[in-house]
Scaffold this motif. Structure first.
Motif, PDB file in Angstrom:
ATOM      1  N   ASP A 147       0.851  -1.179   0.000  1.00 60.87           N
ATOM      2  CA  ASP A 147       0.000   0.000   0.000  1.00 60.87           C
ATOM      3  C   ASP A 147       0.881   1.221   0.000  1.00 60.87           C
ATOM      4  O   ASP A 147       2.015   1.198   0.499  1.00 60.87           O
ATOM      5  CB  ASP A 147      -0.951   0.016   1.202  1.00 60.87           C
ATOM      6  N   ALA A 157       0.831   5.501   0.706  1.00 59.57           N
ATOM      7  CA  ALA A 157       0.084   6.437   1.543  1.00 59.57           C
ATOM      8  C   ALA A 157      -0.845   7.343   0.757  1.00 59.57           C
ATOM      9  O   ALA A 157      -1.836   7.843   1.291  1.00 59.57           O
ATOM     10  CB  ALA A 157       1.063   7.290   2.352  1.00 59.57           C
ATOM     11  N   SER A 177      -5.781   4.730  -1.936  1.00 58.84           N
ATOM     12  CA  SER A 177      -4.942   3.618  -1.526  1.00 58.84           C
ATOM     13  C   SER A 177      -5.869   2.521  -1.033  1.00 58.84           C
ATOM     14  O   SER A 177      -7.074   2.737  -0.891  1.00 58.84           O
ATOM     15  CB  SER A 177      -4.006   4.065  -0.399  1.00 58.84           C
ATOM     16  N   SER A 185      -5.834   1.437   1.970  1.00 59.94           N
ATOM     17  CA  SER A 185      -6.226   1.859   3.312  1.00 59.94           C
ATOM     18  C   SER A 185      -7.314   2.923   3.304  1.00 59.94           C
ATOM     19  O   SER A 185      -8.028   3.088   4.295  1.00 59.94           O
ATOM     20  CB  SER A 185      -5.011   2.407   4.064  1.00 59.94           C
ATOM     21  N   SER A 186      -7.445   3.659   2.213  1.00 56.13           N
ATOM     22  CA  SER A 186      -8.372   4.787   2.168  1.00 56.13           C
ATOM     23  C   SER A 186      -9.713   4.448   1.532  1.00 56.13           C
ATOM     24  O   SER A 186     -10.556   5.328   1.372  1.00 56.13           O
ATOM     25  CB  SER A 186      -7.738   5.947   1.388  1.00 56.13           C
ATOM     26  N   TRP A 189      -1.344  -2.258   7.155  1.00 57.27           N
ATOM     27  CA  TRP A 189      -0.732  -1.637   8.329  1.00 57.27           C
ATOM     28  C   TRP A 189       0.084  -2.685   9.096  1.00 57.27           C
ATOM     29  O   TRP A 189      -0.044  -2.883  10.287  1.00 57.27           O
ATOM     30  CB  TRP A 189      -1.805  -1.029   9.226  1.00 57.27           C
ATOM     31  N   TRP A 244       5.197  -0.230   4.880  1.00 53.90           N
ATOM     32  CA  TRP A 244       4.814   0.091   6.254  1.00 53.90           C
ATOM     33  C   TRP A 244       6.055  -0.023   7.114  1.00 53.90           C
ATOM     34  O   TRP A 244       6.876  -0.927   6.929  1.00 53.90           O
ATOM     35  CB  TRP A 244       3.755  -0.878   6.767  1.00 53.90           C
ATOM     36  N   ILE A 259       2.485   4.232   6.850  1.00 54.52           N
ATOM     37  CA  ILE A 259       2.741   3.794   5.480  1.00 54.52           C
ATOM     38  C   ILE A 259       3.442   4.911   4.719  1.00 54.52           C
ATOM     39  O   ILE A 259       3.112   6.086   4.877  1.00 54.52           O
ATOM     40  CB  ILE A 259       1.415   3.410   4.793  1.00 54.52           C
ATOM     41  N   SER A 309      -1.090   8.803   5.782  1.00 51.12           N
ATOM     42  CA  SER A 309      -1.541   7.445   6.082  1.00 51.12           C
ATOM     43  C   SER A 309      -2.126   7.370   7.488  1.00 51.12           C
ATOM     44  O   SER A 309      -3.097   6.631   7.729  1.00 51.12           O
ATOM     45  CB  SER A 309      -0.386   6.451   5.930  1.00 51.12           C
ATOM     46  N   ARG A 346      -6.009   6.363   8.535  1.00 51.16           N
ATOM     47  CA  ARG A 346      -6.288   5.366   9.577  1.00 51.16           C
ATOM     48  C   ARG A 346      -7.211   5.966  10.638  1.00 51.16           C
ATOM     49  O   ARG A 346      -8.084   5.274  11.175  1.00 51.16           O
ATOM     50  CB  ARG A 346      -4.979   4.879  10.209  1.00 51.16           C
TER      51      ARG A 346
END
Length: 475
Positions: A339, A341, A345, A347-348, A370, A377, A386, A400, A404
């Motif tokens: 991933d 940042a 992404s 994570s997003s 994560w 990471w 990240i 990042s 989160r």
């Protein structure tokens, strides 16, 4: 050569220390003097006062006051084109408008636009400017204020691609066309204002659909190619500028990631998710505002096609057997998990409304991103998070952490840790940076990065609603 990768902050000798955080006298506003601010909104000024009153920690409150208005204070250039508002929004330390950054930079003020005519003119002007940029070149990621000027970005001067006047950089990134749709849709939802959605805007929307279909590459590589002479392989595309090979499976190719780094495999999965979501938003907007059934149906059909391809090709298994969403695939069965940042992404995806936050597949993916399963990471003595290849290993992008924070806004313990790391990563500047050394945040890139500042402000604005008790505590 100064570029987005190497632009360093001016406060490299300063360390983020608890002693500084305890000294309220040090928290002098870093905003420009009122007469020097580029754009002023009374509604935003009231919001700064309202939210600041809910933040007990003095440093966090100081950073919010600096960061939340940073886009308006420093990056907006208002004008008039054809008798209508025009807004040119630079990224910060680079005098160019990125379609992605400019859309994200103004997002934190959307909820105030209905009550503030000045803000509405800003949004009307930016939506119109972005439409003109897309019509100029839908493959470009960054544009100049003067549509007749030639790029002065040193790293883009000799690119082998179809550079046009008005284009600052021409890296093809799916999200560059998703963000203007998201901005237009959410502005309409927030205000009910249909002023920006004229024939020019509709033409730009059709150009977006045409470009996405070209980059499905069902009938050959399409018209886009890009080559750059650089010692960094992430700055150019292989195979004569067309990028790595792929099979036509219905997904949309992306030459570059939101970080402006070249893709390893050309189907960037987070950006394809974002395309599905924003195409459906475009369909709703076109039908409701313009009564353009053809545009709405075309957008919905493409969204459905890409969504089906994501279901079939967008996942992979980690070495431990967990099924997760892949970061990039090529349609031949190859995939990578990592991933980056930059947003979009993996994570997003919940923040971007592309997945349900409770979706088990996404939760597994976000947890893996994560962790050490993600090569970008890392955990240092000051901050963990990240990064990405754009700056290098052992560097964390505060962005990042912010993503989160949005994804885990029901977990006070996680949020407190995130806020503490964000507070400790500013290197006494009062602002959010692009990337920081995980052990020494005084080593950072970009001391003027409005997108990251705005995201930080947006997070605290959000927490003031969903976690007010947390903000009333000291870090």
């Amino acid at each position: 050569m100064i570029n987005r990768r190497t632009l360093l902050g001016s406060g490299l000798a300063l360390a983020a220390t608890p002693a500084f955080a305890a000294n309220e006298a040090a928290f002098v506003s870093k905003r420009p003097a009122p007469a020097e601010r580029r754009f002023v909104s009374k509604a935003v000024e009231r919001e700064i006062v309202r939210v600041s009153s809910k933040i007990a920690d003095p440093k966090l409150r100081w950073m919010f006051g600096n960061c939340y208005p940073n886009t308006l204070d420093t990056t907006v250039k208002m004008g008039v084109v054809d008798g209508k508002p025009d807004a040119f929004v630079i990224t910060g330390d680079i005098d160019a408008l990125w379609l992605r950054d400019s859309s994200a930079q103004v997002r934190p003020y959307l909820h105030l636009a209905k009550e503030d005519a000045d803000l509405r003119r800003l949004y009307q002007g930016l939506i119109a400017r972005q439409a003109r940029c897309i019509l100029l070149d839908p493959y470009a990621n960054a544009f100049l204020s003067d549509p007749h000027a030639h790029t002065k970005l040193s790293w883009a001067l000799h690119d082998k691609t179809e550079m046009k006047p008005g284009v600052a950089e021409r890296k093809w990134e799916i999200d560059s066309l998703c963000y203007p749709i998201r901005l237009a849709h959410d502005y309409w939802k927030a205000t009910g204002d249909t002023t920006p959605f004229d024939a020019q805007w509709a033409e730009a929307a059709r150009a977006i659909l045409r470009t996405f279909r070209e980059q499905q590459r069902k009938d050959g590589p399409g018209p886009y190619r890009f080559l750059r002479s650089s010692d960094r392989p992430t700055e150019t595309l292989m195979l004569d500028g067309y990028g790595p090979p792929s099979r036509p499976i219905g997904l949309i190719h992306s030459g570059f990631r939101p970080s402006d780094d070249a893709c390893v495999y050309p189907f960037l999965i987070p950006s394809n998710y974002f395309a599905v979501t924003t195409l459906r938003e475009l369909a709703a907007l076109a039908a409701a505002v313009r009564n353009d059934v053809a545009l709405a149906n075309d957008a919905k059909a493409l969204a459905d096609e890409v969504a089906a391809a994501l279901r079939e090709y967008g996942t992979m298994r980690l070495r431990d057997g967990r099924e997760v969403i892949a970061f990039e695939v090529d349609g031949f069965g190859n995939a990578i998990f990592m991933d980056d940042a930059n947003v979009p992404s993996l994570s997003s995806l919940a923040y971007l409304r592309c997945v349900d936050r409770e979706d088990p597949l996404w939760q597994r993916t976000a947890a893996a991103a994560w962790s050490a399963a993600n090569p970008y990471w890392s955990r240092g003595s000051v901050v963990e998070g990240i990064g990405g290849p754009h700056v290098g290993l052992d560097h964390v992008w505060p962005m990042s952490l912010i993503m989160r924070g949005f994804s885990y806004d029901s977990d006070p313990r996680t949020l407190r840790n995130i806020l503490r790391m964000l507070s400790n990563s500013d290197a006494r500047t009062g602002f959010i940076h692009e990337a920081v050394d995980q052990n020494d945040p005084s080593k950072f890139t970009r001391d003027w990065f409005a997108w990251a500042n705005g995201l930080f402000g947006e997070l605290l604005l959000h927490l003031a609603t969903v976690q007010p008790k947390l903000l009333q505590e000291m870090l």
